[in-house]
Scaffold this active site. Sequence first.
Site, PDB file in Angstrom:
ATOM      1  N   HIS A  88      24.870  -8.678 -17.855  1.00  0.00           N
ATOM      2  CA  HIS A  88      25.183 -10.080 -17.582  1.00  0.00           C
ATOM      3  C   HIS A  88      25.096 -10.379 -16.088  1.00  0.00           C
ATOM      4  CE1 HIS A  88      28.448 -13.246 -16.916  1.00  0.00           C
ATOM      5  NE2 HIS A  88      27.471 -13.883 -17.517  1.00  0.00           N
ATOM      6  N   GLU A  91      21.544 -10.830 -15.182  1.00  0.00           N
ATOM      7  CA  GLU A  91      21.069 -12.129 -15.669  1.00  0.00           C
ATOM      8  C   GLU A  91      21.346 -13.222 -14.639  1.00  0.00           C
ATOM      9  OE1 GLU A  91      22.867 -15.660 -17.749  1.00  0.00           O
ATOM     10  OE2 GLU A  91      23.231 -13.920 -19.039  1.00  0.00           O
ATOM     11  N   HIS A  92      22.545 -13.208 -14.053  1.00  0.00           N
ATOM     12  CA  HIS A  92      22.865 -14.160 -12.979  1.00  0.00           C
ATOM     13  C   HIS A  92      21.919 -13.984 -11.796  1.00  0.00           C
ATOM     14  CE1 HIS A  92      27.072 -15.890 -13.748  1.00  0.00           C
ATOM     15  NE2 HIS A  92      26.726 -15.284 -14.886  1.00  0.00           N
ATOM     16  N   GLU A 168      34.439 -16.359 -13.495  1.00  0.00           N
ATOM     17  CA  GLU A 168      34.068 -16.747 -14.864  1.00  0.00           C
ATOM     18  C   GLU A 168      34.949 -16.024 -15.870  1.00  0.00           C
ATOM     19  OE1 GLU A 168      30.390 -16.189 -18.049  1.00  0.00           O
ATOM     20  OE2 GLU A 168      30.116 -15.633 -15.953  1.00  0.00           O
TER      21      GLU A 168
END
Length: 490
Positions: A88, A91-92, A168
């Site tokens: 993840h 991905e950012h 987040e």
Amino acid sequence: MNARPPSPPARRLRALLARAAAGVALGALALTAAVPAQARIYDPETFTLSNGMQVVVVNNPRAPVVSHMVWYKVGSADEQPGKSGIAHYLEHLMFKGTSKLKPAEFSRTIASNGGQDNAFTSYDYTAYFENIARDRLELVMGMEADRMTGLKLTDEITLPERAVIQEERRQRTENDPGSRLYEQLNSLLFVHHPYGTPIIGWMHEVEKLTTQDALDFYKHHYAPNNAILVVAGDITAKDLKPLAEKTYGKLKPVKDIPARVRVTEPPTEGARRISLTDAQVSQPSWMRIWKAPSYNAGAKEHAYALEVLQSIMSGGATARLYKSLVVDQRVAAGVSLWYQPTALDLGTLGLSATPVPGGDVAVVEKAMEAEITKLLRDGVTADEVERAKTRLKREAIFARDSLQGPAYAFGLALTTGQTVEDVEAWPERIGAVTVEQVNAAARAVLAADNHATGILLPDPNAPPMPGGRAAPPGPPSTTAGHAPEAGDVQ
């Protein structure tokens, strides 16, 4: 930071995924059966570039737009132990620029050309998408090919983004009692397999991820021969192939991509249970989950039958659970049975419910268990099975009209070991499900006592909180997404 696919909104995307997944199939029923032309859902065209990148094209000329998706066959379940959240995180970082594009310039360029873009990570895949006008497709493909191998990362870029991901996690998990409950519940269900680790990662591991961790993951997994390009919309393979060769075709394949070998989940015995009390909760909720066969793992012969069972039990206002608990008994405000078979390894089947205002969660749990006992004792009827199969096949047909639906269907399938023909064969295979198979599948999963149950309760000592939170009935999100930069389009 949005912990769910941010565009479209989470609930709409969950429905889209459900419809797309209706076209995804493997299982043990007629795996090699020929699919009549009239039974095909999407009628795709396919080809493979010389560097090993697989391409799927689904023509839908109703409007001059396309949905362009690149799916990588790597997700959070492929991370090394101790590096949870790196899939993840990367991905950012894919939005942070190359030698050709400055940080955030990718999304700003898409937006300035009237398009939308985003990305999401799941256990088994990472995907990037752009919805844009047909005449801007070559621009998109060039930029996506550029960042497939040309990403530039330094501590000045990565460490601030790591802090974004930590925030987040605080907002979407640690400050959300429903998300915290499901995270703990899932780790109780999968005691050894990486599906028990949250996609976003455990905070104590995320905070230690480094630039080199991201570069290593990128180097090992991001390559044309580990990716699938799916383009749906106003395009044909004849028109797309020259563009694909001009952009992605120039990239070199990567040797020795790590095999997707995960640890085997051991047999578990006995029911597990967790309860969470939180001042933010105004309405209690109840959830129970089982490990279940997927299209790829476990007793695969039950996969299609479990889809039919899900529709019978929770396929709308006339479904068994809603009619019994909400309409007749009036003990629940919402109720759901979900089944998630689109996994590389084992899937999950779950039940959830929210009591009526002022109701007792124990009463709802007892009513749910009574319905399951009735199901296991008496089974389903032939009429229920036929109506469910008709409903499921109708949903698959409707998915054909969606721009992104076909792209999701093939991306999900091809990143988890399935084939184009498996997607196309779904109507035939779901149509072959019998009453006996549905009953056998229900007993194979729901009769087991190795489930995990979670209860979310209000804090009795806390003051009333209008609008407080409760976990909504239904499947939890199984993706984490990229938060748009300034100028991005949601």
